[in-house]
Design a protein around this motif. Sequence first.
Motif, PDB file in Angstrom:
ATOM      1  N   ASP A   1       0.792  -1.146   0.045  1.00 37.67           N
ATOM      2  CA  ASP A   1      -0.097   0.043   0.022  1.00 37.67           C
ATOM      3  C   ASP A   1       0.831   1.215   0.113  1.00 37.67           C
ATOM      4  OD1 ASP A   1      -1.919   2.315   0.497  1.00 37.67           O
ATOM      5  OD2 ASP A   1      -3.034   1.195   1.952  1.00 37.67           O
TER       6      ASP A   1
ATOM      7  N   VAL B   1       0.286   4.357   0.381  1.00 39.22           N
ATOM      8  CA  VAL B   1       0.121   5.278   1.422  1.00 39.22           C
ATOM      9  C   VAL B   1       0.589   4.849   2.917  1.00 39.22           C
ATOM     10  CG1 VAL B   1      -1.901   6.282   2.952  1.00 39.22           C
ATOM     11  CG2 VAL B   1      -2.105   5.897   0.305  1.00 39.22           C
ATOM     12  N   VAL B   2       0.531   3.504   3.118  1.00 38.16           N
ATOM     13  CA  VAL B   2       1.169   2.820   4.492  1.00 38.16           C
ATOM     14  C   VAL B   2       2.681   2.537   4.320  1.00 38.16           C
ATOM     15  CG1 VAL B   2       0.904   1.086   5.883  1.00 38.16           C
ATOM     16  CG2 VAL B   2      -1.004   2.096   4.823  1.00 38.16           C
ATOM     17  N   ASN B   3       2.818   2.170   3.105  1.00 37.04           N
ATOM     18  CA  ASN B   3       4.464   1.288   3.059  1.00 37.04           C
ATOM     19  C   ASN B   3       5.129   2.372   2.303  1.00 37.04           C
ATOM     20  OD1 ASN B   3       2.508  -1.288   2.276  1.00 37.04           O
ATOM     21  ND2 ASN B   3       3.689  -1.319   4.120  1.00 37.04           N
ATOM     22  N   LYS B   4       6.108   3.141   2.843  1.00 37.34           N
ATOM     23  CA  LYS B   4       6.841   4.181   2.316  1.00 37.34           C
ATOM     24  C   LYS B   4       8.040   3.389   1.874  1.00 37.34           C
ATOM     25  CE  LYS B   4       3.894   7.527   3.032  1.00 37.34           C
ATOM     26  NZ  LYS B   4       3.151   8.083   2.128  1.00 37.34           N
TER      27      LYS B   4
ATOM     28  N   CYS C   1      -1.317   2.472  -9.238  1.00 40.84           N
ATOM     29  CA  CYS C   1      -2.025   2.487  -7.886  1.00 40.84           C
ATOM     30  C   CYS C   1      -3.149   1.362  -7.914  1.00 40.84           C
ATOM     31  CB  CYS C   1      -2.522   3.845  -7.782  1.00 40.84           C
ATOM     32  SG  CYS C   1      -1.566   5.234  -7.887  1.00 40.84           S
TER      33      CYS C   1
ATOM     34  N   LYS D   1       8.244  -7.979   6.417  1.00 47.21           N
ATOM     35  CA  LYS D   1       8.506  -6.639   6.620  1.00 47.21           C
ATOM     36  C   LYS D   1       9.719  -6.284   5.292  1.00 47.21           C
ATOM     37  CE  LYS D   1       8.195  -6.534  11.494  1.00 47.21           C
ATOM     38  NZ  LYS D   1       8.782  -6.238  12.939  1.00 47.21           N
TER      39      LYS D   1
END
Length: 263
Positions: free
Chosen positions: A112, A114-117, A140, A150
């Motif tokens: 994601d 937005v979550v995973n930079k 997207c 992770k």
Amino acid sequence: MILLKLRKVHITRYITPLREGGSMPALVEADDNFKYVIKFRGAGQGTNALIAELIGGEIARFLGFKVPEIVFADLDEGFGRTEPDEEIQDLLKFSVGTNLGLHYLSGSITFDPVVNKLSPKLSSEIVWLDALLMNMDRTCKNTNMLMWNKELWLIDHGASLYFHHSWTDYEQQAAKPFSLIKDHVLLENASQLNEVNEEFSTKLTPEVVNSIIDLIPDSFLSKDFGFESYEAHRNAYKRFFKIRLENINQLTENINYVRKNNI
């Protein structure tokens, strides 16, 4: 000379279809007791999607990305006779022989943005890779990236190299910028493309690419499109990448232009 090899497994159990897109992949178990996501030769885009998956995945792996292990997965005749779903039964019937499997990353979650930079460096590396491969499927809507333990993993390169569905003017296509890079999910964050291009274009030599293309089995290839032999078909892929790598600086400049001008 660089010699590469993929493992071979034998499909022993069909677990469940993964009804994503038009390729109808499935989760299976093989004779090594591991589970794989199988891309079937009998699906809509045939073995072209398997070739793109193999080339794209192994180039990505060579460049240092995390990619699930790719294996050749054999399917016996009659395997699907007990399958109650007629659509799946037909798919299995037309996929007898060698297919392509990717090690199943159990418990992984979809990336994601937005979550995973991601760092600008990693974003630039992935954008560069996808421009090289002409991979239209990292948007997207469908990032085709997973988070597992992770760490970021790249999956599903089957929509890459779309020129090979017709082979019309493929040499001209090889020298052209990848116009669909404008839709890439990571383009905005890819601010280190020049550095990545210098590193990757030095590392990814024609010899390396050729060794990956040599992995393609004859059963994936065709004498259609005017190829006189399976080797001629392989050589056309080698020619495509030779031209593409010769033009990689201009292709990178185009990505930077598209990114900066938001077009």
